[in-house]
Scaffold this active site. Structure first.
Site: not given
Ligand code: WQD
Length: 342
Positions: A129, A153, A157
């Site tokens: 990741s 998390y 990884k």
């Molecule tokens: C994306 C953006 C949040 C939810 C994911 C996977 C992880 C890895 C990387 C593969 C961020 C914002 C989120 C919400 C929001 N993938 N957000 N409101 O945390 O980057 O990680 O991709 O390994 O496994 O979890 O993804 O979709 O949670 O967040 O504003 O309700 O959206 O702050 O900027 P993240 P995410």
């Protein structure tokens, strides 16, 4: 590699795993799936079979810690390579459940490694990741940039990569490709396969889809004061079909050399949360209500890939754009408002 090549896919009923199973079946591989259905459902594998025109060769409902059951999988099938997806993957949840994340993600990987070694299986594609890069000083990120995980998390990884790399030092026959994907989103264009998280989605794209469908009232935008163009978090969203294809291509390059190699899987394009909301609104044709709230613990301002290493190594790049990601995700949501049939 195909021609009766059998690939074990752990977490094969999950979001990325199920799309990868379709890609493998479409390219002549035989697929064996293990999944404990903790964040997935058998319904996804029924859809895999429908899309591919044939089912996986076998499906085992087991957890990787069940050593006897996992060993039986290797006894019953001549596994040529393994793609290891099975893990917990929500940044926010990992901050609350660190031990669960280390036990499942690191412990599950060592349990798999043991079963592979005991059965003479030496090829592994590992689901890593971009979150390993943590609070990166600058983007885009190359594989040479330092690891600085900011949540359990991401740390899990990173620890898995250390275990795999070190094991390769002592088992020279082992070949590992660790794919650091950025943010996989979207769905199969048929609308039959997509992301179906258990309970309220932790990730932004399935959450957006449920707001657009009226199943959730509004999107909480986690933080509007990041040092980014519009103050909201920037990520490198990559279509899940590209990620699946990248895993199939990885299989074809496992024998290029022994040892562990790390490669980014991303587009190189950064998108803020507000830009994603706008793109999703265009795709679904309805306004998405949102409220900017506090930052989410463990989040970082920006994660964007430099995808040039995989382009050089494999002559492969992600090709699907943000519009396709949003349109495919919305099509799946519309056709499957309650996810897969029980
Ligand atoms: C994306 C953006 C949040 C939810 C994911 C996977 C992880 C890895 C990387 C593969 C961020 C914002 C989120 C919400 C929001 N993938 N957000 N409101 O945390 O980057 O990680 O991709 O390994 O496994 O979890 O993804 O979709 O949670 O967040 O504003 O309700 O959206 O702050 O900027 P993240 P995410």
């Amino acid at each position: 590699m195909p021609g009766g090549t059998t690939v074990l896919v752990t977490g094969g009923a999950g979001f990325i795993g199920s799309h990868t199973c379709v890609e493998l079946l479409d390219h002549g591989y035989d697929v064996v799936v293990v999944d404990d259905y903790s964040n997935s459902s058998p319904g996804a594998l029924e859809r895999v079979a429908k899309i591919a025109g044939r089912p996986p060769a076998a499906v085992y409902e087991i957890g990787l810690h069940d050593r006897r059951a996992l060993s039986r999988v290797f006894d019953e099938h001549a596994i040529d390579a393994v793609i290891h997806f099975a893990a917990k993957k929500a940044v926010g949840e990992s901050v609350d459940l660190p031990i669960t994340y280390y036990d499942t993600n690191v412990g599950g990987t060592t349990a798999l490694l043991r079963a592979m070694h005991d059965h003479g299986v030496h090829r592994l594609v590992f689901s890593s990741s971009c979150s390993i890069y943590g609070n990166a000083a600058r983007v885009p990120l190359t594989e040479a940039d330092p690891a600085d995980p900011t949540n359990p998390y991401a740390t899990s990884k990173w620890l898995c990569e250390q275990v795999l790399a070190d094991t390769c030092r002592y088992l020279p026959e082992l070949s590992v490709l660790s794919l650091r994907y950025f943010n996989p989103v979207g769905a199969h264009p048929s609308g039959l396969l997509g992301e179906v998280p258990r309970g309220t989605p932790g990730n932004v794209m399935p959450y957006l889809a449920q707001v657009a469908a009226g199943r959730l009232p509004q999107l909480r935008v986690f933080g509007g004061d990041y040092p980014t163009a519009d103050g909201t978090g920037v990520r490198d969203y990559v279509h899940v079909m590209d990620v699946a294809e990248g895993h199939r291509v990885a299989l074809e390059h496992l024998d290029d050399e022994h040892g562990m190699r790390v490669l980014n899987l991303g587009t190189g394009q950064g998108t803020s949360v507000l830009e994603l909301v706008a793109a999703f609104q265009r795709a679904c044709g309805t306004p998405i209500p949102y409220e900017i709230t506090d930052r989410r613990p463990g989040d970082v301002p920006a994660l964007v890939a430099d995808p040039s290493a995989v382009a050089r190594a494999w002559n492969w790049t992600a090709t699907r754009d943000l519009t396709a990601m949003c349109e495919d995700a919305w099509r799946f949501q519309e056709l499957n408002p309650s996810g897969y049939p029980a």
